[in-house]
Design a protein around this motif. Structure first.
Motif, PDB file in Angstrom:
ATOM      1  N   ARG A  72       0.827  -1.216   0.000  1.00 18.80           N
ATOM      2  CA  ARG A  72       0.000   0.000   0.000  1.00 18.80           C
ATOM      3  C   ARG A  72       0.861   1.265   0.000  1.00 18.80           C
ATOM      4  NH1 ARG A  72      -3.840  -1.373   4.939  1.00 18.80           N
ATOM      5  NH2 ARG A  72      -4.167   0.889   4.854  1.00 18.80           N
ATOM      6  N   LYS A  73       1.974   1.252   0.731  1.00 24.07           N
ATOM      7  CA  LYS A  73       2.887   2.393   0.716  1.00 24.07           C
ATOM      8  C   LYS A  73       3.524   2.547  -0.671  1.00 24.07           C
ATOM      9  CE  LYS A  73       3.974   5.023   3.164  1.00 24.07           C
ATOM     10  NZ  LYS A  73       3.602   6.470   3.283  1.00 24.07           N
ATOM     11  N   GLY A  74       3.868   1.424  -1.293  1.00 25.53           N
ATOM     12  CA  GLY A  74       4.430   1.488  -2.633  1.00 25.53           C
ATOM     13  C   GLY A  74       3.461   2.064  -3.639  1.00 25.53           C
ATOM     14  N   LEU A  75       2.195   1.677  -3.546  1.00 29.18           N
ATOM     15  CA  LEU A  75       1.176   2.223  -4.444  1.00 29.18           C
ATOM     16  C   LEU A  75       1.005   3.723  -4.220  1.00 29.18           C
ATOM     17  CD1 LEU A  75      -1.613  -0.529  -4.309  1.00 29.18           C
ATOM     18  CD2 LEU A  75       0.356  -0.376  -5.821  1.00 29.18           C
ATOM     19  N   ASN A 167      -8.357   3.834  -8.251  1.00 30.96           N
ATOM     20  CA  ASN A 167      -9.766   3.648  -7.896  1.00 30.96           C
ATOM     21  C   ASN A 167     -10.052   2.512  -6.924  1.00 30.96           C
ATOM     22  OD1 ASN A 167     -11.118   5.727  -9.603  1.00 30.96           O
ATOM     23  ND2 ASN A 167     -10.106   4.601 -11.249  1.00 30.96           N
ATOM     24  N   ILE A 168      -9.036   1.778  -6.505  1.00 27.15           N
ATOM     25  CA  ILE A 168      -9.251   0.681  -5.566  1.00 27.15           C
ATOM     26  C   ILE A 168      -8.574   1.004  -4.233  1.00 27.15           C
ATOM     27  CG2 ILE A 168      -8.598  -1.696  -5.040  1.00 27.15           C
ATOM     28  CD1 ILE A 168      -9.335  -2.489  -7.783  1.00 27.15           C
ATOM     29  N   GLN A 169      -9.342   0.934  -3.165  1.00 26.11           N
ATOM     30  CA  GLN A 169      -8.838   1.210  -1.827  1.00 26.11           C
ATOM     31  C   GLN A 169      -8.560  -0.114  -1.110  1.00 26.11           C
ATOM     32  OE1 GLN A 169      -8.219   4.379  -0.758  1.00 26.11           O
ATOM     33  NE2 GLN A 169      -8.825   4.977  -2.838  1.00 26.11           N
ATOM     34  N   LEU A 170      -7.291  -0.377  -0.854  1.00 32.09           N
ATOM     35  CA  LEU A 170      -6.906  -1.603  -0.168  1.00 32.09           C
ATOM     36  C   LEU A 170      -6.814  -1.351   1.331  1.00 32.09           C
ATOM     37  CD1 LEU A 170      -4.111  -2.808  -2.624  1.00 32.09           C
ATOM     38  CD2 LEU A 170      -6.485  -3.599  -2.503  1.00 32.09           C
ATOM     39  N   GLN A 176      -2.829 -11.074   2.765  1.00 27.88           N
ATOM     40  CA  GLN A 176      -4.191 -11.126   2.240  1.00 27.88           C
ATOM     41  C   GLN A 176      -4.480  -9.985   1.260  1.00 27.88           C
ATOM     42  OE1 GLN A 176      -3.477 -10.784   5.600  1.00 27.88           O
ATOM     43  NE2 GLN A 176      -3.275 -12.993   5.831  1.00 27.88           N
ATOM     44  N   VAL A 177      -3.612  -8.980   1.235  1.00 26.54           N
ATOM     45  CA  VAL A 177      -3.825  -7.857   0.322  1.00 26.54           C
ATOM     46  C   VAL A 177      -3.855  -8.332  -1.131  1.00 26.54           C
ATOM     47  CG1 VAL A 177      -1.395  -7.218  -0.052  1.00 26.54           C
ATOM     48  CG2 VAL A 177      -3.163  -5.448  -0.083  1.00 26.54           C
ATOM     49  N   GLU A 178      -3.151  -9.420  -1.422  1.00 28.73           N
ATOM     50  CA  GLU A 178      -3.113  -9.917  -2.800  1.00 28.73           C
ATOM     51  C   GLU A 178      -4.470 -10.500  -3.201  1.00 28.73           C
ATOM     52  OE1 GLU A 178       0.272 -12.413  -2.284  1.00 28.73           O
ATOM     53  OE2 GLU A 178       1.689 -10.813  -2.777  1.00 28.73           O
ATOM     54  N   THR A 179      -5.126 -11.174  -2.262  1.00 31.57           N
ATOM     55  CA  THR A 179      -6.478 -11.669  -2.509  1.00 31.57           C
ATOM     56  C   THR A 179      -7.456 -10.503  -2.598  1.00 31.57           C
ATOM     57  OG1 THR A 179      -6.020 -13.738  -1.332  1.00 31.57           O
ATOM     58  CG2 THR A 179      -8.336 -13.122  -1.608  1.00 31.57           C
ATOM     59  N   GLU A 180      -7.315  -9.548  -1.688  1.00 32.71           N
ATOM     60  CA  GLU A 180      -8.180  -8.373  -1.674  1.00 32.71           C
ATOM     61  C   GLU A 180      -8.114  -7.626  -3.008  1.00 32.71           C
ATOM     62  OE1 GLU A 180      -8.894  -4.341   1.057  1.00 32.71           O
ATOM     63  OE2 GLU A 180      -6.901  -5.267   0.926  1.00 32.71           O
ATOM     64  N   LEU A 181      -6.924  -7.489  -3.548  1.00 35.78           N
ATOM     65  CA  LEU A 181      -6.751  -6.775  -4.816  1.00 35.78           C
ATOM     66  C   LEU A 181      -7.504  -7.462  -5.953  1.00 35.78           C
ATOM     67  CD1 LEU A 181      -5.431  -4.598  -6.566  1.00 35.78           C
ATOM     68  CD2 LEU A 181      -3.415  -6.066  -6.734  1.00 35.78           C
ATOM     69  N   ILE A 182      -7.432  -8.784  -6.006  1.00 25.92           N
ATOM     70  CA  ILE A 182      -8.132  -9.519  -7.060  1.00 25.92           C
ATOM     71  C   ILE A 182      -9.636  -9.356  -6.925  1.00 25.92           C
ATOM     72  CG2 ILE A 182      -8.624 -11.806  -8.011  1.00 25.92           C
ATOM     73  CD1 ILE A 182      -5.793 -12.638  -7.239  1.00 25.92           C
ATOM     74  N   GLN A 188     -15.177  -4.412  -9.360  1.00 28.70           N
ATOM     75  CA  GLN A 188     -15.329  -3.129 -10.018  1.00 28.70           C
ATOM     76  C   GLN A 188     -15.217  -3.212 -11.537  1.00 28.70           C
ATOM     77  OE1 GLN A 188     -13.198   0.161  -8.219  1.00 28.70           O
ATOM     78  NE2 GLN A 188     -13.255  -0.779  -6.199  1.00 28.70           N
ATOM     79  N   GLY A 189     -15.140  -4.420 -12.048  1.00 29.75           N
ATOM     80  CA  GLY A 189     -15.197  -4.602 -13.498  1.00 29.75           C
ATOM     81  C   GLY A 189     -13.886  -4.437 -14.231  1.00 29.75           C
ATOM     82  N   TYR A 190     -12.768  -4.459 -13.517  1.00 30.55           N
ATOM     83  CA  TYR A 190     -11.486  -4.350 -14.191  1.00 30.55           C
ATOM     84  C   TYR A 190     -11.114  -5.687 -14.832  1.00 30.55           C
ATOM     85  CZ  TYR A 190     -10.843   0.205 -12.044  1.00 30.55           C
ATOM     86  OH  TYR A 190     -11.003   1.513 -11.686  1.00 30.55           O
TER      87      TYR A 190
END
Length: 228
Positions: A72-75, A167-170, A176-182, A188-190
């Protein structure tokens, strides 16, 4: 002309592997514009030879915050410091093959994917059976949740389009962030795609805490089901 991209590398006690990874990236013909290394509270600061052809920035957490926080800091740094259209996420331990980076860029340039994920299925090499089982089960569950065929939900080697990041708030702090991102990307239709990559497993001790991270994975799934 290849697309411009940056790289974010979350790093935790990868003092031996990280210099090797940077050296491999330095050999690429089409290099990243910037590399953000997020030191997630490693026991000592990173010190490695300078790479004059690479624009490397290091952000250090004084204590371990978790891979999700590092990503999240990297993003955040990516969004706040440039307008580069793509960001590549890589682990610091050398298990993500640098030679596959051109494949990610080529597919993103020719097809309208917002999230491209490395696919190690069928290329498991020496990966421990527990990790194979975990990835298979979690991929099936995430596929069911998203309604899409997710063939490798746990691979952290990913290329993200800028609009997706904007547009995505993690919220997750750990793996688990990797699952959350998917899940959030699909919701959101990406457009999500996969890139076949070789599996590299050289026996490093994983930073995943299997029981606690499994519990948190289940919590994510339950929250997603209840939110429907």
């Amino acid at each position: 002309m290849p697309i411009p991209y940056d790289i974010v590398i979350p790093a935790y006690n990868a003092h031996n592997e990280l210099p090797v990874l940077l050296k491999q990236i330095d050999l690429l013909i089409h290099k990243p514009q910037k590399i953000y290394i997020i030191d997630d509270g490693s026991k000592k600061s990173y010190s490695f030879p300078e790479f004059p052809n690479l624009n490397v920035h290091i952000y250090r957490y004084e204590r371990n915050r978790g891979k999700g926080m590092a990503i999240r800091k990297g993003l955040e740094l990516f969004l706040n410091n440039n307008d580069t259209p793509f960001l590549l996420l890589m682990d610091a331990d050398g298990q993500h093959p640098v030679q596959s980076i051109p494949d990610f860029l080529k597919k993103a340039q020719t097809q309208p994917f917002d999230l491209l994920i490395g696919n190690r299925v069928g290329r498991v090499g020496k990966m421990p059976l527990l990790r194979i089982f975990s990835n298979t089960v979690s991929s099936l569950i995430v596929s069911w949740i998203t309604g899409e065929r997710i063939v490798d939900s746990q691979c952290g080697f990913r290329l993200l389009r800028r609009r997706l990041i904007e547009n995505i708030q993690l919220k997750e702090k750990g793996f688990q962030v990797e699952t959350e991102l998917i899940i959030k990307s699909a919701k959101q239709g990406y457009k999500i795609g996969f890139i076949p990559i070789p599996t590299i497993y050289n026996g490093q001790k994983s930073n995943i805490k299997h029981f606690s991270d499994t519990v948190r994975f289940i919590q994510i799934i339950i929250k997603e089901i209840l939110s429907r």
